[in-house]
Design a protein around this motif. Sequence first.
Motif, PDB file in Angstrom:
ATOM      1  N   ALA A  87      -3.581   0.835   7.365  1.00 15.95           N
ATOM      2  CA  ALA A  87      -4.542   1.491   7.970  1.00 15.95           C
ATOM      3  C   ALA A  87      -5.401   0.842   9.157  1.00 15.95           C
ATOM      4  O   ALA A  87      -5.506   1.518  10.281  1.00 15.95           O
ATOM      5  N   VAL A 119       4.127   6.708   2.800  1.00 15.98           N
ATOM      6  CA  VAL A 119       3.111   6.185   4.090  1.00 15.98           C
ATOM      7  C   VAL A 119       4.139   5.857   5.349  1.00 15.98           C
ATOM      8  O   VAL A 119       3.549   6.360   6.459  1.00 15.98           O
ATOM      9  N   GLY A 169      -3.621   6.678   9.216  1.00 15.46           N
ATOM     10  CA  GLY A 169      -4.413   5.482   8.738  1.00 15.46           C
ATOM     11  C   GLY A 169      -5.414   6.268   7.491  1.00 15.46           C
ATOM     12  O   GLY A 169      -5.574   5.351   6.504  1.00 15.46           O
ATOM     13  N   LEU A 170      -5.629   7.428   7.623  1.00 14.65           N
ATOM     14  CA  LEU A 170      -6.274   7.785   6.442  1.00 14.65           C
ATOM     15  C   LEU A 170      -5.558   8.165   5.141  1.00 14.65           C
ATOM     16  O   LEU A 170      -5.994   7.817   4.021  1.00 14.65           O
ATOM     17  N   GLN A 183       1.980  -2.129  12.202  1.00  8.44           N
ATOM     18  CA  GLN A 183       1.961  -1.064  11.149  1.00  8.44           C
ATOM     19  C   GLN A 183       3.091  -1.131  10.304  1.00  8.44           C
ATOM     20  O   GLN A 183       3.121  -0.661   9.096  1.00  8.44           O
ATOM     21  N   SER A 188      -3.302   1.400  12.377  1.00  8.25           N
ATOM     22  CA  SER A 188      -2.855   2.668  12.595  1.00  8.25           C
ATOM     23  C   SER A 188      -4.213   2.938  13.349  1.00  8.25           C
ATOM     24  O   SER A 188      -4.052   3.719  14.536  1.00  8.25           O
ATOM     25  N   ALA A 199      -3.262   6.212   4.451  1.00  9.75           N
ATOM     26  CA  ALA A 199      -3.006   4.961   3.630  1.00  9.75           C
ATOM     27  C   ALA A 199      -4.222   4.553   2.992  1.00  9.75           C
ATOM     28  O   ALA A 199      -4.038   3.867   1.894  1.00  9.75           O
ATOM     29  N   LEU A 200      -5.348   4.780   3.297  1.00  8.95           N
ATOM     30  CA  LEU A 200      -6.594   4.627   2.481  1.00  8.95           C
ATOM     31  C   LEU A 200      -6.523   5.420   1.184  1.00  8.95           C
ATOM     32  O   LEU A 200      -6.976   5.159   0.227  1.00  8.95           O
TER      33      LEU A 200
END
Length: 399
Positions: A83, A18, A168-169, A105, A86, A171-172
């Motif tokens: 996330a 990440v 960010g996506l 971040q 970001s 990280a999710l």
Amino acid sequence: MNPGFIKMALILGLLSCVGPFAIDMYLPALPQIAASLDAPVELTQYTLMSFFIAFGVSQLFYGPAADMFGRKPPLYFGLGLFAAASIGCALATSIEWLIALRFLQGVGAAAGMSIPRAVIRDCYTGTRATRLMTTVMLVISISPMLAPLVGSLVIAPFGWPAVFISVGLAALLGLALAFWSLPETLPEKHRVPFRFSAMVRAFYTLFRDRGYMGLTAIGGLGMASFFIFLSTSSFIYTGHYGLTPTQFSLAFSLNAVGFFIASQFAATLGERFGQVIVVRWAVAGFAVSATAMFVLFSLGADSFPLLISMLMLSNAFLGLVVPTTMVLSLEAHGPIAGTAAALGGALQMLLGAVGIVIVSLFFEGQPVSLVAGIAVCALLAQGLSMMTLRFESPLASEG
């Protein structure tokens, strides 16, 4: 390797990716960000420096937190913060805001770097830990190979903010993996209740351990050389050599090939010759190759194929140095593995940030600045190797 071992390596590798993705994926956008936000090159490079500082310092908090609350809760917090930050980066309207949000971040990304190391130490020691670490590195190595290319493909149609939406996506996705697939490796009975005095004692123990500090610094100087490359490569490749963002991404990925291949031999070589011997010879190879690269470019050998080839060679030696020093530095500190991993990660990131600042002061868009920074890191690592690994230390045991 059994399926459980491979599954653990994949999960830890993806979580560890990440942070690197947040670095590598936006490298092709650095010149575009500078133009879009009307910022000088130096300030644009500070978006990397602020990330590294936060990435490093924050690990000092994640490590003790992981020893107190278990490995997973701090991981959830970090990935969630990453996330959110970001999205903020994608909406930034000035370079100052981008620098600040990159700092946040980095705070979030630190969880994905320090905690997986502690998980490895929870489960394994010695060459088996090195094998898991190198397998994790195999997954992480995908980042510098694919991230810049993915970044350039995203930037072309959607612009540089799309890079931050994408990470960010990611990280999710990591948050979901950590919740559903990663076991808690630190049972409650082994957790350390919060006591400031205990935390201070742990850091005091680590700072006094010459083997731990030496190995951490050796690996950190290797990482710093790569961070110097990260902060300058897009300007050198696109500005000095005239590559397009996509060509830069492809050329950048070649620099990971040496590290990628060599890291897969770290555990095997460690089992055969001993991990300390591997570090000694790999650091020496790094120093020789980096010094040769500096001498050639100082004498006017300004060749792009030569630069790529020499960087691949020096990164190959780093592929042996980085994972092996990580494992050796934690070997004698199982009870405080989270804190030891965090301090090691923090010191290495801070070394990287210092390297970026120093090189940015002298950077004029020429490759000689890059190779000089790498050579200095390599020679310092060689000096530390000669001082650290000649002493008997619990951390220098063969596991």
